[in-house]
Design a protein around this motif. Structure first.
Motif, PDB file in Angstrom:
ATOM      1  N   ALA A  49       0.796  -1.222   0.000  1.00  0.00           N
ATOM      2  CA  ALA A  49       0.000   0.000   0.000  1.00  0.00           C
ATOM      3  C   ALA A  49       0.830   1.274   0.000  1.00  0.00           C
ATOM      4  O   ALA A  49       0.350   2.324  -0.442  1.00  0.00           O
ATOM      5  CB  ALA A  49      -0.940   0.018   1.216  1.00  0.00           C
ATOM      6  N   ARG A  50       2.039   1.225   0.536  1.00  0.00           N
ATOM      7  CA  ARG A  50       2.921   2.402   0.515  1.00  0.00           C
ATOM      8  C   ARG A  50       4.348   1.933   0.419  1.00  0.00           C
ATOM      9  O   ARG A  50       4.783   1.054   1.142  1.00  0.00           O
ATOM     10  CB  ARG A  50       2.738   3.255   1.779  1.00  0.00           C
ATOM     11  N   THR A  92       8.430   3.522  -0.094  1.00  0.00           N
ATOM     12  CA  THR A  92       9.375   4.633  -0.210  1.00  0.00           C
ATOM     13  C   THR A  92      10.744   4.067  -0.532  1.00  0.00           C
ATOM     14  O   THR A  92      11.233   3.161   0.152  1.00  0.00           O
ATOM     15  CB  THR A  92       9.450   5.462   1.081  1.00  0.00           C
ATOM     16  N   TRP A 139       4.786  -0.678   3.453  1.00  0.00           N
ATOM     17  CA  TRP A 139       3.718  -1.176   4.312  1.00  0.00           C
ATOM     18  C   TRP A 139       2.860  -2.144   3.505  1.00  0.00           C
ATOM     19  O   TRP A 139       2.432  -1.844   2.388  1.00  0.00           O
ATOM     20  CB  TRP A 139       2.838  -0.038   4.834  1.00  0.00           C
ATOM     21  N   THR A 192       8.184   8.084  -3.307  1.00  0.00           N
ATOM     22  CA  THR A 192       7.184   7.551  -2.380  1.00  0.00           C
ATOM     23  C   THR A 192       5.894   7.323  -3.141  1.00  0.00           C
ATOM     24  O   THR A 192       5.388   8.236  -3.814  1.00  0.00           O
ATOM     25  CB  THR A 192       6.937   8.504  -1.205  1.00  0.00           C
ATOM     26  N   HIS A 230       1.925   5.962  -2.804  1.00  0.00           N
ATOM     27  CA  HIS A 230       0.767   5.592  -1.990  1.00  0.00           C
ATOM     28  C   HIS A 230      -0.310   5.026  -2.913  1.00  0.00           C
ATOM     29  O   HIS A 230      -0.666   5.665  -3.905  1.00  0.00           O
ATOM     30  CB  HIS A 230       0.192   6.796  -1.249  1.00  0.00           C
ATOM     31  N   HIS A 247      -4.309   3.340  -3.164  1.00  0.00           N
ATOM     32  CA  HIS A 247      -5.561   3.025  -2.475  1.00  0.00           C
ATOM     33  C   HIS A 247      -6.229   1.783  -3.056  1.00  0.00           C
ATOM     34  O   HIS A 247      -7.259   1.318  -2.552  1.00  0.00           O
ATOM     35  CB  HIS A 247      -6.540   4.214  -2.511  1.00  0.00           C
ATOM     36  N   GLY A 277      -3.561   5.743  -7.168  1.00  0.00           N
ATOM     37  CA  GLY A 277      -2.796   6.286  -6.051  1.00  0.00           C
ATOM     38  C   GLY A 277      -2.102   7.578  -6.421  1.00  0.00           C
ATOM     39  O   GLY A 277      -2.460   8.249  -7.387  1.00  0.00           O
ATOM     40  N   ARG A 278      -1.072   7.913  -5.635  1.00  0.00           N
ATOM     41  CA  ARG A 278      -0.295   9.132  -5.831  1.00  0.00           C
ATOM     42  C   ARG A 278       1.173   8.850  -5.547  1.00  0.00           C
ATOM     43  O   ARG A 278       1.502   7.898  -4.846  1.00  0.00           O
ATOM     44  CB  ARG A 278      -0.776  10.252  -4.887  1.00  0.00           C
TER      45      ARG A 278
END
Length: 270
Positions: free
Chosen positions: A64-65, A67, A112, A219, A221, A223, A259-260
């Motif tokens: 989900a995330r 970096t 994550w 990074t 992210h 959804h 996402g972004r």
């Protein structure tokens, strides 16, 4: 014909590290002997995807995330990648990964991984889908002064601007023309991240022949998990007065927003 980004050298023991040869297809527009960060980012995502859950009773999990910290130039040639679970958990885990090249660590990453649950009824807030790539302008060459390699290993179609060399905010579709690893079909996440690190080029703020604007991290992210082979990038850049800048982009697949991303830039004259 372009080579795959990476040729496997020894992938027998992922826990000790997998060895690959980074081909010419990984090299970026800045320096002829250094990789663009798109391919290494995709290879790090592959390592995360192959990292086994820490608990056998864990429900299905999703990245989900992520970096990725850039510790220095990533040379073409041999690299080693390893990943592990840093923070175990049944429904929430943190993963760690690193890439080594030339006897030093060049990338470190954290991700994550979260449990998959059904929140369809609560879903809200997505940006409107982008117009599809079939109506976008196909990029047919590199801007003057931009080096071959990675940029040629992707197909670029533009909805806003016309090429990487145009300055200002940009919107583009991209898809890989080559595998991330020879003999493997890239996952949608690997495809997305390989393209997403180009956000600072999609939204190139300055003339590359006069300025360097290199990202020190990426990074992502999400959804929801991405689907398919196309990655849509709607990006903009802000340059500050003290040698730094930020890139932000909304990411899409053909079904809509996924996402972004953000990137921190170091900016200086050539």
């Amino acid at each position: 014909m372009h080579e795959p980004f990476y040729l496997p050298l020894d992938t027998s023991d992922p826990e000790k590290g997998e060895r690959f040869h980074a081909t010419f297809s990984t090299t970026g527009p800045w320096f002829s002997d250094a990789q663009h960060m798109g391919p290494p980012s995709a290879l790090m995502m592959r390592a995360f995807e192959r990292c086994a859950p820490s608990r056998p009773d864990a429900p299905p999990l999703q990245l989900a995330r992520m970096t990725i910290e850039v510790l220095g130039p990533v040379p073409a040639g041999e690299v080693t990648v390893r990943a592990s679970v840093e923070r175990p958990g049944r429904t929430i885990e943190m993963l760690a990964a690193e890439m080594e090249a030339g006897g030093r660590t060049v990338l470190r990453a954290r991700a994550w991984r979260l449990a998959i649950t059904d929140t369809t009824e609560a879903a809200v807030g997505e940006a409107a889908p982008l117009p599809g790539p079939e109506g976008a302008v196909l990029s047919t060459g590199r801007p003057e002064g931009w080096l071959p390699g990675y940029l040629d290993a992707l197909e670029w179609r533009w909805l806003r601007k016309g090429s990487m060399g145009d300055t200002g905010p940009g919107t583009a579709w991209a898809r890989l023309r080559v595998p991330v690893v020879e003999g493997e079909e890239p996952t949608p996440l690997q495809r997305l991240v390989a393209a997403a690190d180009s956000a600072n080029g999609v939204a190139a703020p300055l003339d590359l022949r006069e300025w360097l604007f290199v990202n020190t991290e990426l990074t992502v992210h999400l959804h929801r998990p991405p689907r398919g082979e196309w990655a849509g990038i709607d990006a903009a850049t802000v340059i500050g007065p003290t040698g730094t800048g930020t890139v932000s982009a909304t990411l899409f697949d053909l079904d809509g927003q996924v996402g972004r991303i953000t990137q921190e830039l170091t900016v200086r004259p050539r």
